[in-house]
Design an enzyme around this catalytic site. Structure first.
Site, PDB file in Angstrom:
ATOM      1  N   HIS A 126       0.834  -1.208   0.000  1.00 39.45           N
ATOM      2  CA  HIS A 126       0.000   0.000   0.000  1.00 39.45           C
ATOM      3  C   HIS A 126       0.867   1.257   0.000  1.00 39.45           C
ATOM      4  O   HIS A 126       0.636   2.191  -0.778  1.00 39.45           O
ATOM      5  CB  HIS A 126      -0.930  -0.004   1.214  1.00 39.45           C
ATOM      6  CG  HIS A 126      -1.684   1.281   1.400  1.00 39.45           C
ATOM      7  ND1 HIS A 126      -2.698   1.679   0.551  1.00 39.45           N
ATOM      8  CD2 HIS A 126      -1.552   2.273   2.328  1.00 39.45           C
ATOM      9  CE1 HIS A 126      -3.162   2.849   0.952  1.00 39.45           C
ATOM     10  NE2 HIS A 126      -2.495   3.239   2.028  1.00 39.45           N
ATOM     11  N   GLU A 164      -8.750  -2.671   6.540  1.00 37.53           N
ATOM     12  CA  GLU A 164      -7.760  -2.743   7.620  1.00 37.53           C
ATOM     13  C   GLU A 164      -8.181  -3.780   8.660  1.00 37.53           C
ATOM     14  O   GLU A 164      -9.341  -4.195   8.714  1.00 37.53           O
ATOM     15  CB  GLU A 164      -7.602  -1.373   8.317  1.00 37.53           C
ATOM     16  CG  GLU A 164      -7.232  -0.246   7.357  1.00 37.53           C
ATOM     17  CD  GLU A 164      -6.683   0.995   8.037  1.00 37.53           C
ATOM     18  OE1 GLU A 164      -6.261   0.900   9.204  1.00 37.53           O
ATOM     19  OE2 GLU A 164      -6.676   2.055   7.373  1.00 37.53           O
ATOM     20  N   ASP A 177     -11.425   2.137   7.493  1.00 34.94           N
ATOM     21  CA  ASP A 177     -11.018   3.520   7.743  1.00 34.94           C
ATOM     22  C   ASP A 177     -11.467   4.375   6.556  1.00 34.94           C
ATOM     23  O   ASP A 177     -10.687   4.662   5.651  1.00 34.94           O
ATOM     24  CB  ASP A 177      -9.495   3.558   7.928  1.00 34.94           C
ATOM     25  CG  ASP A 177      -8.977   4.953   8.207  1.00 34.94           C
ATOM     26  OD1 ASP A 177      -9.755   5.797   8.681  1.00 34.94           O
ATOM     27  OD2 ASP A 177      -7.789   5.189   7.944  1.00 34.94           O
ATOM     28  N   LYS A 220     -10.246  12.028   7.418  1.00 31.10           N
ATOM     29  CA  LYS A 220     -10.287  10.721   8.069  1.00 31.10           C
ATOM     30  C   LYS A 220     -11.312  10.642   9.196  1.00 31.10           C
ATOM     31  O   LYS A 220     -11.918   9.595   9.411  1.00 31.10           O
ATOM     32  CB  LYS A 220      -8.906  10.411   8.685  1.00 31.10           C
ATOM     33  CG  LYS A 220      -7.812  10.210   7.663  1.00 31.10           C
ATOM     34  CD  LYS A 220      -7.974   8.868   6.996  1.00 31.10           C
ATOM     35  CE  LYS A 220      -6.756   8.540   6.128  1.00 31.10           C
ATOM     36  NZ  LYS A 220      -6.878   7.210   5.531  1.00 31.10           N
TER      37      LYS A 220
HETATM   38 MN    MN Z   1      -6.068   4.064   7.365  1.00 31.36          MN
END
Ligand code: MN
Length: 428
Positions: free
Chosen positions: A146, A214, A246, A266
């Site tokens: 990632h 995640e 997330d 976020k």
């Molecule tokens: Mn994340």
């Protein structure tokens, strides 16, 4: 000596299909409520939840000295936090005892019709709640695939990883208030965004809403401020793992993150699965992680098996449409282990607390069908992902439902994590 709750030979008197995430070898912990029963702790078994408060009231845990004076009230809480503070001996004792109550040759609960009707409820008849009240939340960035993909897209393919990446587990402190349980709708956030071809930012609905596949881990026992956690002890603090999404607004994120990192792109919402699979249940699925080159500094250097072989998948369901699997990845490929993450986190004396939640960072694999975000799957919008209904996605649309699942499997035993799902609602 008591049979290990992980023994593949165990079976339950409860009828459990082989495809179930919750065989007797799993016994993950969560919190539920019904119209009649306030919040209570529970263990998942097949299609049922075992009400731990009811079981305690029936005296099934009366010999568990590890619980001290905490029962039965520790099982009648809105979160696992108080139970976590009791420590590993208590977690182990309860899981062991539940295993003994549910095994096929144990009549104690099985043949007590009244107790069965009080203690076992169908999962379809209960509402699962957020299993912990997260004390603190940290998100790492520990998948090398990632991090390499993001570095390639946004910076320099030749130097995709920043110089620090192979030396320490990168992370940031997130926010706990907006961490919700699976099934909670996620409203598309408004925010500032500025595309590269725009002179000035504007405020409005995110145009690049994304998910991140995640795993989270929950700390059960904390430390005092100033104390550190030797790497060899780090796993002792970990209660268990859960699926974690997330949600991320890429346009907000890319405009705001310099120089201090993730913020409003976020913290509008993160989703966790309702079931925490104990680290104990995952013992049979230990594997070695990738070779770390260069060797980390001594406080982060370990050998042996500190990763866990968990298969993951993420699926998308458009409004009124059918589900499509977008990606399949594996948690076992993470470059930095949970133990390394936690040891690093505490290496400066930062105290960790019962109920802390630590997320892995987006989990991507090395192939195009193993990427853990739309950002990567559609390669920053340059390769839209086709769906069976003829539409395509660069990022998420209103009405899209994202569902993540995971399981470990060995010797015919499947330790599942359930699912974490959420639907995108439009800005009003
Ligand atoms: Mn994340």
């Amino acid at each position: 000596m008591a049979t290990s709750p992980n023994s593949p030979t165990l079976r339950s008197w409860i009828d459990i299909p082989p495809t179930s995430d919750f065989p007797i070898q799993n016994l993950p912990f969560g919190v539920f409520e019904t119209d009649e029963r306030g919040p209570r702790l529970a263990v998942a078994i097949g299609g049922y939840v075992l009400d731990l408060y009811a079981a305690s009231q029936h005296g099934f845990f009366q010999d568990l000295t590890e619980l001290g004076a905490a029962q039965p009230k520790v099982f009648r809480r809105r979160s696992l936090n108080a139970f976590l503070r009791l420590g590993r001996p208590a977690w182990r004792a309860v899981r062991q005892r539940v295993s003994e109550l549910l095994r096929h040759d144990a009549p104690e609960l099985r043949d007590n019709e009244g107790a069965v009707s009080q203690c076992l409820l169908r999962q379809t008849e209960v509402r699962m709640l957020r299993p912990i009240k997260p004390a603190n939340y940290t998100d790492f960035y520990s998948s090398i695939e990632h991090a390499t993909n993001v570095g390639t897209m946004f910076r320099d393919p030749a130097n995709a990883l920043l110089p620090n990446w192979r030396h320490l587990p990168i992370g940031y402190h997130g926010r706990t208030s907006s961490i919700v349980v699976s099934g909670t709708d996620i409203k598309r956030p408004n925010g500032q965004r500025k595309a590269p071809d725009e002179a000035l930012p504007t405020f409005g609905p995110s145009r690049q809403l994304d998910f991140e596949l995640e795993m989270g881990f929950v700390v059960g026992t904390g430390t005092e401020l100033g104390a550190t956690i030797p790497l060899a002890d780090a796993e002792d603090h970990i209660f268990g793992l859960c699926l974690f999404n997330d949600w991320s607004a890429r346009d907000l994120q890319s405009w705001e993150y310099v120089p201090l990192g993730p913020f409003l792109g976020k913290n509008f919402g993160s989703s966790m699965a309702p079931w925490i699979v104990t680290l104990d249940a995952l013992e049979p699925f230990r594997i070695a992680g990738p070779v770390q080159e260069p060797t980390p500094l001594p406080y982060l250097a370990h050998s042996g098996e500190h990763n866990f072989d968990v298969n993951l998948e993420v699926a998308l369901t458009p409004a009124g449409g059918t589900e499509t699997t977008l990606s399949r990845a594996n948690f076992g490929l993470m470059y930095w282990s949970m133990a390394q993450q936690l040891a690093h986190h505490a290496s400066n004396g930062c105290n960790i607390e019962a109920g802390d939640l630590y997320a892995s960072g987006t989990i991507s694999g090395p192939t195009p069908d193993s990427l853990g975000s739309m950002l990567e799957l559609a390669w920053r919008g340059t390769r839209p992902v086709p769906l069976p209904d003829g539409s395509e996605r660069k990022f998420l649309l209103d009405g899209d439902t994202v569902t993540m699942r995971g399981y470990a499997e060995k010797e015919g035993i499947r330790i599942g994590f359930g699912e974490v799902t959420g639907t995108i609602l439009p800005v009003e």
